[in-house]
Design an enzyme around this catalytic site. Structure first.
Site, PDB file in Angstrom:
ATOM      1  N   CYS A 166       4.665  56.417  78.136  1.00 51.84           N
ATOM      2  CA  CYS A 166       3.803  56.132  77.205  1.00 51.84           C
ATOM      3  C   CYS A 166       4.060  54.663  76.138  1.00 51.84           C
ATOM      4  O   CYS A 166       3.118  55.452  75.261  1.00 51.84           O
ATOM      5  CB  CYS A 166       3.907  57.529  76.500  1.00 51.84           C
ATOM      6  SG  CYS A 166       3.019  58.582  78.256  1.00 51.84           S
ATOM      7  N   HIS A 213       0.297  57.958  70.062  1.00 50.60           N
ATOM      8  CA  HIS A 213       0.118  58.071  71.790  1.00 50.60           C
ATOM      9  C   HIS A 213      -0.693  58.834  71.255  1.00 50.60           C
ATOM     10  O   HIS A 213      -0.683  59.948  70.929  1.00 50.60           O
ATOM     11  CB  HIS A 213       1.569  58.225  72.030  1.00 50.60           C
ATOM     12  CG  HIS A 213       1.089  58.589  73.377  1.00 50.60           C
ATOM     13  ND1 HIS A 213       0.323  57.973  74.626  1.00 50.60           N
ATOM     14  CD2 HIS A 213       1.540  59.400  73.804  1.00 50.60           C
ATOM     15  CE1 HIS A 213       0.040  59.031  74.966  1.00 50.60           C
ATOM     16  NE2 HIS A 213       1.430  59.697  75.014  1.00 50.60           N
ATOM     17  N   ASN A 265      -5.096  61.498  77.736  1.00 52.00           N
ATOM     18  CA  ASN A 265      -4.217  61.161  77.600  1.00 52.00           C
ATOM     19  C   ASN A 265      -3.425  59.885  78.251  1.00 52.00           C
ATOM     20  O   ASN A 265      -3.456  60.081  79.104  1.00 52.00           O
ATOM     21  CB  ASN A 265      -2.406  61.773  77.328  1.00 52.00           C
ATOM     22  CG  ASN A 265      -1.135  60.998  77.340  1.00 52.00           C
ATOM     23  OD1 ASN A 265      -1.160  59.776  77.823  1.00 52.00           O
ATOM     24  ND2 ASN A 265      -0.218  62.866  77.168  1.00 52.00           N
TER      25      ASN A 265
HETATM   26  O1  UT7 Z   1       2.248  61.727  76.886  1.00 55.61           O
HETATM   27  C1  UT7 Z   1       3.367  61.829  77.659  1.00 55.61           C
HETATM   28  C2  UT7 Z   1       4.086  63.279  76.357  1.00 55.61           C
HETATM   29  N1  UT7 Z   1       3.252  64.362  76.762  1.00 55.61           N
HETATM   30  C3  UT7 Z   1       3.592  65.532  75.782  1.00 55.61           C
HETATM   31  O2  UT7 Z   1       3.609  65.238  74.396  1.00 55.61           O
HETATM   32  C4  UT7 Z   1       3.196  66.570  75.957  1.00 55.61           C
HETATM   33  C5  UT7 Z   1       4.104  67.723  75.460  1.00 55.61           C
HETATM   34  N2  UT7 Z   1       3.110  68.911  75.643  1.00 55.61           N
HETATM   35  C6  UT7 Z   1       1.816  69.728  75.755  1.00 55.61           C
HETATM   36  O3  UT7 Z   1       1.174  68.720  75.213  1.00 55.61           O
HETATM   37  C7  UT7 Z   1       2.387  71.064  76.126  1.00 55.61           C
HETATM   38  O4  UT7 Z   1       3.271  71.730  75.828  1.00 55.61           O
HETATM   39  C8  UT7 Z   1       1.344  71.333  76.961  1.00 55.61           C
HETATM   40  C9  UT7 Z   1      -0.774  71.028  76.610  1.00 55.61           C
HETATM   41  C10 UT7 Z   1       1.507  70.922  78.220  1.00 55.61           C
HETATM   42  C11 UT7 Z   1       0.823  72.743  77.561  1.00 55.61           C
HETATM   43  O5  UT7 Z   1       1.121  73.298  76.087  1.00 55.61           O
HETATM   44  P1  UT7 Z   1       2.395  74.704  75.549  1.00 55.61           P
HETATM   45  O6  UT7 Z   1       0.856  75.667  74.640  1.00 55.61           O
HETATM   46  O7  UT7 Z   1       3.054  73.963  75.597  1.00 55.61           O
HETATM   47  O8  UT7 Z   1       1.821  76.064  76.816  1.00 55.61           O
HETATM   48  P2  UT7 Z   1       3.098  76.679  77.652  1.00 55.61           P
HETATM   49  O9  UT7 Z   1       2.941  75.369  78.978  1.00 55.61           O
HETATM   50  O10 UT7 Z   1       3.811  76.959  76.841  1.00 55.61           O
HETATM   51  O11 UT7 Z   1       2.062  76.920  78.097  1.00 55.61           O
HETATM   52  C12 UT7 Z   1       1.473  78.411  77.745  1.00 55.61           C
HETATM   53  C13 UT7 Z   1       0.416  79.730  78.759  1.00 55.61           C
HETATM   54  C14 UT7 Z   1       1.215  79.729  80.286  1.00 55.61           C
HETATM   55  O12 UT7 Z   1       0.653  81.349  80.599  1.00 55.61           O
HETATM   56  P3  UT7 Z   1       1.710  82.391  80.557  1.00 55.61           P
HETATM   57  O13 UT7 Z   1       2.749  82.240  80.855  1.00 55.61           O
HETATM   58  O14 UT7 Z   1       1.837  82.610  79.121  1.00 55.61           O
HETATM   59  O15 UT7 Z   1       1.005  83.444  81.201  1.00 55.61           O
HETATM   60  C15 UT7 Z   1       0.919  79.179  80.860  1.00 55.61           C
HETATM   61  O16 UT7 Z   1       0.616  79.710  82.651  1.00 55.61           O
HETATM   62  O17 UT7 Z   1      -0.687  78.853  79.232  1.00 55.61           O
HETATM   63  C16 UT7 Z   1      -0.956  78.953  80.471  1.00 55.61           C
HETATM   64  N3  UT7 Z   1      -1.522  77.081  80.814  1.00 55.61           N
HETATM   65  C17 UT7 Z   1      -2.773  77.134  81.107  1.00 55.61           C
HETATM   66  N4  UT7 Z   1      -3.340  78.543  80.708  1.00 55.61           N
HETATM   67  C18 UT7 Z   1      -5.187  77.518  81.378  1.00 55.61           C
HETATM   68  C19 UT7 Z   1      -0.535  76.396  81.108  1.00 55.61           C
HETATM   69  N5  UT7 Z   1      -1.408  75.002  81.261  1.00 55.61           N
HETATM   70  C20 UT7 Z   1      -3.119  75.968  80.934  1.00 55.61           C
HETATM   71  C21 UT7 Z   1      -4.358  75.260  81.301  1.00 55.61           C
HETATM   72  N6  UT7 Z   1      -5.140  76.735  81.794  1.00 55.61           N
HETATM   73  N7  UT7 Z   1      -4.786  73.778  81.818  1.00 55.61           N
END
Ligand code: UT7
Length: 317
Positions: A110, A244, A274
């Site tokens: 990226c 980015h 992204n």
């Molecule tokens: O370009 C490359 C660089 N990439 C990035 O910079 C990405 C950086 N990371 C992020 O943007 C975020 O960490 C994500 C968008 C990938 C995830 O968001 P988060 O707020 O960190 O969510 P999390 O992984 O802590 O998950 C929270 C909850 C989980 O459920 P439980 O375990 O709390 O019940 C996940 O299973 O959200 C759930 N979850 C979703 N729910 C609905 C994860 N993905 C989804 C989804 N829809 N698509």
């Protein structure tokens, strides 16, 4: 001698995929995606290849610059989702736009667009090029696990390009690399060797979301501060920060930590998601074409991602 940006271009596939449509494939919903990531829709390639998108963005940038492909001395490109391991994307673009110059790819996930600019700056500094095409294109939908809701909702497809000419407008840049294949990786196809004894990894994007998130905020803030300090500038001197486009919350948090209004950061993640290395040049092209930029404006570009790698550069428009 470095360069100035003479023209910009972009291309995104026709097909718009809104958040609700993704709930046909994974357990997700519009509210979660908008709140946690800031994306409303993204473009997904149906028939457009990585090369198609790169060539269209390149043609738009050449047109905007008012030069022909035959005027180019160098083409450098980036992708993590190319059509071929070989030929490189840059070679494919050279063929498609009818150029004859030197062409090669640079790999930095990226962050790659910024690594490309630095590479181009080296050619200008040595007097080896007068006109350079830099193009980043990603067909990430091809390398997503469409059953993994934590990755398939955040990426999109697209390409961005710039044409550079000799000038003094690339002022400074910082780069950091920390070799790591745990937080963010895209394994290669393992192949079909009858001698292989290693369990194959799926050749899709694997990401530890929260670790990447923390790394992103820290690197944006550190890189921006380093560039400002090195150049005796403050954020008041900067017209826009072009980051980015990975997650709107990453930008909100970075803006808070840097103590600047979030409006200083240019965002289009709501429309494209992204697009990895293509995201920064796509934003640049939109800024250029919607009249947001005046000659002399100072811009800070910043990016982070696989490698792990992060970078920022200071450019005078
Ligand atoms: O370009 C490359 C660089 N990439 C990035 O910079 C990405 C950086 N990371 C992020 O943007 C975020 O960490 C994500 C968008 C990938 C995830 O968001 P988060 O707020 O960190 O969510 P999390 O992984 O802590 O998950 C929270 C909850 C989980 O459920 P439980 O375990 O709390 O019940 C996940 O299973 O959200 C759930 N979850 C979703 N729910 C609905 C994860 N993905 C989804 C989804 N829809 N698509």
């Amino acid at each position: 001698m470095s360069f100035r940006i003479l023209g910009t271009g972009m291309f995104v596939p026709e097909r718009i995929v809104k958040n609700d449509e993704l709930s046909n494939y994974v357990d997700t919903n519009d509210e979660w995606i908008v709140q946690r990531v800031g994306i409303k829709e993204r473009r997904i390639a149906t028939h457009e290849t990585c090369t198609d998108m790169a060539a269209e963005a390149a043609k738009a940038a050449l047109d905007n610059a008012g030069i022909d492909a035959s005027d180019l001395d160098l083409i450098i490109a980036s992708t993590v989702s190319g059509d071929y391991a070989s030929p490189s994307l840059a070679c494919m673009v050279q063929k498609r736009i009818g150029a004859t110059c030197m062409a090669f790819d640079v790999s930095a996930a990226c962050s790659a667009f910024l690594f490309l600019l630095e590479t181009a700056a080296g050619y200008f500094a040595r007097g080896k090029a007068k006109k350079v095409l830099v193009v980043s294109s990603e067909r990430l939908s091809r390398i997503l696990d469409w059953s993994d809701r934590s990755t398939c909702v955040i990426f999109g497809d697209g390409a961005g390009a710039v044409v550079l000419e000799e000038g003094d407008n690339y002022i400074d840049a910082v780069f950091n690399v920390t070799g790591d294949n745990e937080v963010l990786k895209i394994p290669m196809y393992t192949g079909e060797s009858p001698f292989n004894t290693v369990e194959p990894e799926k050749p899709v994007i694997h990401m530890m979301g929260q670790e990447t998130f923390k790394y992103a905020v820290t690197s944006i803030c550190n890189d921006v501060k380093a560039l400002l300090e090195q150049n005796n500038l403050t954020l008041d001197d900067i017209k826009y920060i072009v980051p980015h486009q990975a997650n709107k919350r990453i930008i909100d948090m970075s803006a808070r930590r840097l103590g600047v209004p979030v409006e200083k950061f240019c965002l289009n993640i709501d429309r494209y998601g992204n697009t990895s290395s293509a995201s920064v040049p796509i934003v640049l092209d939109e800024l250029n074409r919607n009249g947001s930029l005046n000659r002399g404006d100072l811009l800070l570009l910043t990016a982070f991602g696989g490698g792990l790698s992060d970078a920022a550069c200071l450019i005078k428009w």
